[in-house]
Design a protein around this motif. Structure first.
Motif, PDB file in Angstrom:
ATOM      1  N   PRO A 249       0.696  -1.237  -0.119  1.00 18.16           N
ATOM      2  CA  PRO A 249      -0.024   0.163   0.036  1.00 18.16           C
ATOM      3  C   PRO A 249       0.979   1.368  -0.076  1.00 18.16           C
ATOM      4  O   PRO A 249       1.792   1.430   0.533  1.00 18.16           O
ATOM      5  CB  PRO A 249      -0.700  -0.181   1.366  1.00 18.16           C
ATOM      6  CG  PRO A 249      -0.866  -1.676   1.546  1.00 18.16           C
ATOM      7  CD  PRO A 249       0.366  -2.115   1.051  1.00 18.16           C
ATOM      8  N   VAL A 250       0.517   2.372  -0.776  1.00 14.05           N
ATOM      9  CA  VAL A 250       1.393   3.371  -0.853  1.00 14.05           C
ATOM     10  C   VAL A 250       0.872   4.392   0.022  1.00 14.05           C
ATOM     11  O   VAL A 250      -0.129   4.457   0.843  1.00 14.05           O
ATOM     12  CB  VAL A 250       0.937   4.135  -2.185  1.00 14.05           C
ATOM     13  CG1 VAL A 250       1.337   3.143  -3.439  1.00 14.05           C
ATOM     14  CG2 VAL A 250      -0.419   4.560  -2.414  1.00 14.05           C
ATOM     15  N   ALA A 251       1.880   5.051   0.760  1.00 11.89           N
ATOM     16  CA  ALA A 251       1.700   6.146   1.942  1.00 11.89           C
ATOM     17  C   ALA A 251       1.338   7.498   1.379  1.00 11.89           C
ATOM     18  O   ALA A 251       1.513   7.587   0.126  1.00 11.89           O
ATOM     19  CB  ALA A 251       3.031   6.085   2.632  1.00 11.89           C
ATOM     20  N   ASP A 252       1.076   8.212   2.203  1.00 10.45           N
ATOM     21  CA  ASP A 252       0.386   9.687   1.677  1.00 10.45           C
ATOM     22  C   ASP A 252       1.690  10.470   1.183  1.00 10.45           C
ATOM     23  O   ASP A 252       1.499  11.490   0.542  1.00 10.45           O
ATOM     24  CB  ASP A 252      -0.303  10.335   2.751  1.00 10.45           C
ATOM     25  CG  ASP A 252      -1.664   9.921   2.928  1.00 10.45           C
ATOM     26  OD1 ASP A 252      -2.174   9.037   1.985  1.00 10.45           O
ATOM     27  OD2 ASP A 252      -2.347  10.216   3.893  1.00 10.45           O
ATOM     28  N   ASP A 253       2.887  10.204   1.437  1.00 10.84           N
ATOM     29  CA  ASP A 253       4.163  11.076   1.164  1.00 10.84           C
ATOM     30  C   ASP A 253       4.607  10.438  -0.242  1.00 10.84           C
ATOM     31  O   ASP A 253       5.890  10.901  -0.577  1.00 10.84           O
ATOM     32  CB  ASP A 253       5.172  10.965   2.335  1.00 10.84           C
ATOM     33  CG  ASP A 253       5.736   9.541   2.628  1.00 10.84           C
ATOM     34  OD1 ASP A 253       5.204   8.745   2.078  1.00 10.84           O
ATOM     35  OD2 ASP A 253       6.595   9.630   3.489  1.00 10.84           O
ATOM     36  N   VAL A 254       3.971   9.441  -0.850  1.00 11.23           N
ATOM     37  CA  VAL A 254       4.446   8.862  -2.107  1.00 11.23           C
ATOM     38  C   VAL A 254       4.020   9.470  -3.269  1.00 11.23           C
ATOM     39  O   VAL A 254       2.717   9.907  -3.282  1.00 11.23           O
ATOM     40  CB  VAL A 254       4.311   7.431  -2.197  1.00 11.23           C
ATOM     41  CG1 VAL A 254       4.615   6.620  -3.472  1.00 11.23           C
ATOM     42  CG2 VAL A 254       5.100   6.702  -1.054  1.00 11.23           C
ATOM     43  N   ALA A 255       4.564   9.507  -4.247  1.00 10.13           N
ATOM     44  CA  ALA A 255       4.089  10.134  -5.575  1.00 10.13           C
ATOM     45  C   ALA A 255       4.535   9.314  -6.690  1.00 10.13           C
ATOM     46  O   ALA A 255       5.495   8.538  -6.527  1.00 10.13           O
ATOM     47  CB  ALA A 255       4.790  11.556  -6.183  1.00 10.13           C
ATOM     48  N   GLY A 256       3.687   9.201  -7.947  1.00  6.80           N
ATOM     49  CA  GLY A 256       4.063   8.306  -8.877  1.00  6.80           C
ATOM     50  C   GLY A 256       2.847   7.380  -9.189  1.00  6.80           C
ATOM     51  O   GLY A 256       1.583   7.354  -8.679  1.00  6.80           O
ATOM     52  N   ALA A 257       3.231   6.664 -10.204  1.00  7.36           N
ATOM     53  CA  ALA A 257       2.267   5.561 -10.417  1.00  7.36           C
ATOM     54  C   ALA A 257       1.826   4.419  -9.556  1.00  7.36           C
ATOM     55  O   ALA A 257       2.729   4.032  -8.746  1.00  7.36           O
ATOM     56  CB  ALA A 257       2.695   4.782 -11.607  1.00  7.36           C
ATOM     57  N   ALA A 258       0.480   4.189  -9.470  1.00  8.06           N
ATOM     58  CA  ALA A 258       0.007   3.180  -8.256  1.00  8.06           C
ATOM     59  C   ALA A 258      -1.111   2.504  -9.006  1.00  8.06           C
ATOM     60  O   ALA A 258      -1.522   2.741 -10.183  1.00  8.06           O
ATOM     61  CB  ALA A 258      -0.404   3.988  -7.212  1.00  8.06           C
ATOM     62  N   ARG A 259      -1.716   1.691  -8.360  1.00  6.17           N
ATOM     63  CA  ARG A 259      -2.975   0.978  -8.829  1.00  6.17           C
ATOM     64  C   ARG A 259      -4.012   0.945  -7.554  1.00  6.17           C
ATOM     65  O   ARG A 259      -3.834   0.513  -6.453  1.00  6.17           O
ATOM     66  CB  ARG A 259      -2.677  -0.522  -9.259  1.00  6.17           C
ATOM     67  CG  ARG A 259      -3.525  -1.156 -10.085  1.00  6.17           C
ATOM     68  CD  ARG A 259      -3.145  -1.105 -11.341  1.00  6.17           C
ATOM     69  NE  ARG A 259      -4.115  -1.682 -12.429  1.00  6.17           N
ATOM     70  CZ  ARG A 259      -3.820  -1.287 -13.901  1.00  6.17           C
ATOM     71  NH1 ARG A 259      -2.708  -0.765 -14.308  1.00  6.17           N
ATOM     72  NH2 ARG A 259      -5.023  -1.875 -14.641  1.00  6.17           N
ATOM     73  N   VAL A 260      -5.311   1.116  -7.993  1.00  7.04           N
ATOM     74  CA  VAL A 260      -6.272   0.865  -7.033  1.00  7.04           C
ATOM     75  C   VAL A 260      -7.048  -0.261  -7.335  1.00  7.04           C
ATOM     76  O   VAL A 260      -7.335  -0.634  -8.515  1.00  7.04           O
ATOM     77  CB  VAL A 260      -7.348   2.173  -6.970  1.00  7.04           C
ATOM     78  CG1 VAL A 260      -7.875   2.295  -8.444  1.00  7.04           C
ATOM     79  CG2 VAL A 260      -8.571   1.813  -6.055  1.00  7.04           C
ATOM     80  N   ILE A 261      -7.117  -1.199  -6.208  1.00 13.95           N
ATOM     81  CA  ILE A 261      -7.471  -2.429  -6.419  1.00 13.95           C
ATOM     82  C   ILE A 261      -8.499  -2.813  -5.444  1.00 13.95           C
ATOM     83  O   ILE A 261      -8.468  -2.194  -4.344  1.00 13.95           O
ATOM     84  CB  ILE A 261      -6.333  -3.742  -6.140  1.00 13.95           C
ATOM     85  CG1 ILE A 261      -5.744  -3.273  -4.865  1.00 13.95           C
ATOM     86  CG2 ILE A 261      -5.236  -3.559  -7.140  1.00 13.95           C
ATOM     87  CD1 ILE A 261      -4.724  -4.621  -4.615  1.00 13.95           C
ATOM     88  N   LEU A 262      -9.635  -3.575  -5.864  1.00 14.62           N
ATOM     89  CA  LEU A 262     -10.816  -4.014  -5.209  1.00 14.62           C
ATOM     90  C   LEU A 262     -11.395  -5.350  -5.292  1.00 14.62           C
ATOM     91  O   LEU A 262     -11.243  -5.795  -6.297  1.00 14.62           O
ATOM     92  CB  LEU A 262     -11.919  -2.982  -5.647  1.00 14.62           C
ATOM     93  CG  LEU A 262     -13.350  -3.184  -5.448  1.00 14.62           C
ATOM     94  CD1 LEU A 262     -13.478  -3.033  -3.573  1.00 14.62           C
ATOM     95  CD2 LEU A 262     -14.291  -2.259  -5.984  1.00 14.62           C
ATOM     96  N   ALA A 263     -11.661  -5.935  -4.230  1.00 15.53           N
ATOM     97  CA  ALA A 263     -12.380  -7.099  -4.066  1.00 15.53           C
ATOM     98  C   ALA A 263     -13.729  -6.982  -3.066  1.00 15.53           C
ATOM     99  O   ALA A 263     -13.403  -6.411  -1.896  1.00 15.53           O
ATOM    100  CB  ALA A 263     -11.384  -8.359  -3.849  1.00 15.53           C
ATOM    101  N   ALA A 264     -14.775  -7.597  -3.735  1.00 14.36           N
ATOM    102  CA  ALA A 264     -16.121  -7.504  -2.726  1.00 14.36           C
ATOM    103  C   ALA A 264     -16.904  -8.540  -3.375  1.00 14.36           C
ATOM    104  O   ALA A 264     -16.878  -9.084  -4.415  1.00 14.36           O
ATOM    105  CB  ALA A 264     -16.576  -5.963  -2.972  1.00 14.36           C
ATOM    106  N   ARG A 265     -17.840  -9.027  -2.147  1.00 17.18           N
ATOM    107  CA  ARG A 265     -18.811  -9.962  -2.828  1.00 17.18           C
ATOM    108  C   ARG A 265     -20.308  -9.193  -2.966  1.00 17.18           C
ATOM    109  O   ARG A 265     -20.538  -8.354  -2.039  1.00 17.18           O
ATOM    110  CB  ARG A 265     -19.240 -10.863  -1.484  1.00 17.18           C
ATOM    111  CG  ARG A 265     -17.975 -11.965  -1.455  1.00 17.18           C
ATOM    112  CD  ARG A 265     -18.412 -13.204  -0.376  1.00 17.18           C
ATOM    113  NE  ARG A 265     -17.307 -13.953  -0.369  1.00 17.18           N
ATOM    114  CZ  ARG A 265     -17.092 -15.022  -1.357  1.00 17.18           C
ATOM    115  NH1 ARG A 265     -18.136 -15.503  -2.167  1.00 17.18           N
ATOM    116  NH2 ARG A 265     -16.066 -15.981  -1.432  1.00 17.18           N
ATOM    117  N   VAL A 266     -20.807  -9.607  -3.804  1.00 16.69           N
ATOM    118  CA  VAL A 266     -22.251  -9.082  -4.167  1.00 16.69           C
ATOM    119  C   VAL A 266     -23.112 -10.328  -4.045  1.00 16.69           C
ATOM    120  O   VAL A 266     -22.905 -11.187  -5.052  1.00 16.69           O
ATOM    121  CB  VAL A 266     -22.364  -8.363  -5.595  1.00 16.69           C
ATOM    122  CG1 VAL A 266     -23.694  -7.972  -5.753  1.00 16.69           C
ATOM    123  CG2 VAL A 266     -21.499  -6.977  -5.584  1.00 16.69           C
TER     124      VAL A 266
END
Length: 288
Positions: A249-266
């Protein structure tokens, strides 16, 4: 084709003609997302092979192996409409003649997080069967979708670490017109659940927009979680913004490319989604 010997003979004949070979590994129940992999690969190679195999070793007890949709005849017909050259659909006995695996490939540190934590045996099973398919087909290029982004990274790592002679071709997520990421598991959603599932893509895109607007990762993540938690019928497994190679997980003091990832049950259906994000980093005023 159902047998390894048939596939070996087919590929050998292609090689004798000097043709290049591409592979799209799938578990079947094909949709437009899979066809986008085929289309991308057709721009790269002479011959496209699609494998269809619901791999038992990447399902843990209690997973949806038995209920996973199996639509081989319809899949073959669909692939014929887009000019796929061959379909390889082995049985579990053909792939695992000894029954239980005697050897497996461990995913390394990035595979211990998120999907690897929720489904501890999943990536070892997935990497092992991908390695087997790559050895059986011996393609020049293999296409993998970015929807299973963690798997894509781990497969790319495996190919590099084991010096496998194949190039991995990443293909962007294909979404339905309403934004839902295409998945074979979508077919198991009721009409009401499918409407609910739209909030997964909405949450991912909301986090992405927050990052574009300069929000810190923790702030952007809260926006996405709030959107999901406000919807009845969604059980969130994780929503995180991570470094796209290590899955830390990226910290708030990091800049640059990242990925938001999600998993959930419906309902009873577990779905995943993700998107690339660019983190601006703390403002000058915050650093002062």
């Amino acid at each position: 084709m159902h047998r390894l010997a048939e596939m070996h003979a087919y590929v050998s004949a292609l090689r004798e003609q000097g043709l290049t070979v591409g592979l799209v590994p799938t578990m079947g129940a094909l949709h437009a997302g899979h066809l986008s992999l085929v289309d991308a690969l057709q721009q790269e190679v002479d011959t496209v092979i699609v494998s269809i195999f619901v791999n038992p070793t990447q399902f843990a007890p209690g997973d949806d192996y038995d209920s996973y949709p199996r639509t081989l005849d319809a899949d073959v017909e669909l692939l014929a409409t887009v000019g796929v050259d061959a379909v390889f659909a082995p049985t579990p006995t053909e792939m695992y003649p000894q029954g239980e695996l005697r050897t497996s490939i461990l995913p390394g540190l990035p595979g211990r997080y998120f999907e690897g934590k929720t489904r501890p045996t999943h990536f070892a099973g997935a990497l092992t069967v991908v390695n087997k398919l790559l050895n059986i087909v011996q393609p020049d290029v293999a296409a993998f979708g970015e929807k299973d982004f963690q798997q894509l990274v781990l497969v790319t790592n495996m190919v590099a670490d084991l010096n496998l002679p194949v190039r991995i071709l990443p293909v962007p997520i294909r979404r339905d017109t309403d934004g839902l990421a295409l998945s074979s598991r979508n077919a198991r959603l009721s009409e009401t659940e499918r409407v609910t599932a739209l909030f997964l893509s909405k949450a991912v895109l909301a986090v992405q927009r927050q990052c574009v607007d300069g929000a810190l990762p923790s702030e952007a993540k809260r926006v996405g979680l709030s959107l999901l938690e406000a919807q009845p019928g969604i059980e969130v497994d994780y929503l995180e913004i991570v470094e796209p190679q290590t899955f830390v997980p990226v910290a708030d003091d990091v800049a640059g490319a990242a990925r938001v990832i999600l998993a959930a049950r419906v309902g009873q259906v577990r779905l995943i989604d993700n998107a690339a994000v660019e983190i601006a980093g703390p403002s000058t005023e915050e650093n002062a």
